[in-house]
Design a protein around this motif. Structure first.
Motif, mmCIF file in Angstrom:
data_model
loop_
_atom_site.group_PDB
_atom_site.id
_atom_site.type_symbol
_atom_site.label_atom_id
_atom_site.label_comp_id
_atom_site.label_asym_id
_atom_site.label_seq_id
_atom_site.Cartn_x
_atom_site.Cartn_y
_atom_site.Cartn_z
ATOM 1 N N SER A 33 -1.287 23.186 10.200
ATOM 2 C CA SER A 33 -0.637 24.477 9.991
ATOM 3 C C SER A 33 -1.050 25.473 11.076
ATOM 4 O O SER A 33 -0.219 26.248 11.583
ATOM 5 C CB SER A 33 -0.997 25.023 8.607
ATOM 6 N N ASP A 36 0.826 24.684 14.151
ATOM 7 C CA ASP A 36 2.196 25.198 14.038
ATOM 8 C C ASP A 36 2.246 26.668 14.426
ATOM 9 O O ASP A 36 3.179 27.114 15.109
ATOM 10 C CB ASP A 36 2.711 25.041 12.607
ATOM 11 N N GLU A 88 -0.005 14.823 17.315
ATOM 12 C CA GLU A 88 0.319 16.219 17.605
ATOM 13 C C GLU A 88 -0.543 16.754 18.749
ATOM 14 O O GLU A 88 -0.049 17.438 19.648
ATOM 15 C CB GLU A 88 0.131 17.050 16.344
ATOM 16 N N LYS A 234 9.261 18.926 16.452
ATOM 17 C CA LYS A 234 8.758 20.241 16.090
ATOM 18 C C LYS A 234 8.371 21.060 17.319
ATOM 19 O O LYS A 234 8.137 22.250 17.210
ATOM 20 C CB LYS A 234 7.524 20.105 15.176
#
Length: 235
Positions: A33, A36, A88, A234
């Motif tokens: 998170s 992000d 990621e 993303k």
């Protein structure tokens, strides 16, 4: 479980708490998170760098095995979430720095190795792949990452087969980390200095990410190309 601070062009992600920072789904989700939020920042795709560090005695002492052992499905869930986090980081659109100020063991060491640069305090803490000691097989994906980041065969042997606990001083000598410091504070200062140096280069984040992905293509393939593509959607 973690905080995110912006310091000029740098993003500092800190794993918080005085526990062992075991990696369970809740903690991994909190880290993702924060990532992000970094990507959502308007200035994050150029002239930026990410620093990951931790409070207390541990950077991370690996998977939360007590939580996982309570249900057969939990270990699979935890492993899947860690794989997504590693992908990621390997695809992240800026340079990444791990400022290791405490012990990094097993999955915690894998998390550290997923960063571009590793800095570590020399006076306390060690790097430790504990799987051989505790009777667990290292996944092929983690093994591929270790091989890509630890170049010396004898050092890899000691880390994987001997389950050696590598101190910060040894990690510098064996070229596992890029710099050693005398305290947690100096380690973070070193990471900030390196991050500022890298951010000044003004690299395009997408290009940086693509070049890193090409460099570690074999590692990403081991971590599952389909999962990689889901993460990339993303970015």
């Amino acid at each position: 479980m973690c905080t995110l601070e912006k310091l000029g062009n740098l993003f500092i992600l800190t794993i918080t708490g005085e526990d062992q920072h075991r990696l369970n789904p809740a903690r991994i989700d909190a880290i993702r998170s924060a990532l992000d939020r970094v990507r959502a920042d308007p200035g994050s795709h150029s002239s930026s760098a990410l620093i990951t560090t931790a409070q207390g005695k541990f950077f991370s002492n690996g998977f939360d095995l007590d939580w996982a052992h309570s249900s057969p499905d939990r270990f699979g869930l935890m492993s899947s979430k860690l794989r997504a986090l590693i992908i990621e980081l390997l695809c992240f659109p800026m340079p990444t720095i791990a400022a290791v100020t405490g012990h990094a063991s097993a999955a915690g060491l894998v998390l550290v190795l997923a960063h571009d640069y590793l800095l570590m305090r020399k006076d306390r803490g060690f790097l430790y792949m504990s799987e051989t000691d505790i009777g667990l097989k290292i996944p092929s994906s983690a093994m591929a990452l270790i091989k890509s980041k630890i170049g010396d065969p004898m050092t890899r042997r000691d880390v994987i087969l001997k389950a050696a606990k590598i101190t910060g001083k040894e990690a510098v000598e064996r070229k596992i980390v890029h710099g050693g410091y005398d305290s947690a504070e100096e380690t973070l200062k070193g990471a900030i200095s390196l991050g500022q140096e890298l951010a000044k280069r003004g690299w395009d984040g997408q290009v940086y990410s693509q070049n890193r992905m090409s460099l570690f293509k074999d590692v990403l393939d081991e971590y599952d190309l389909k999962n990689t593509n889901r993460v990339l959607s993303k970015i």
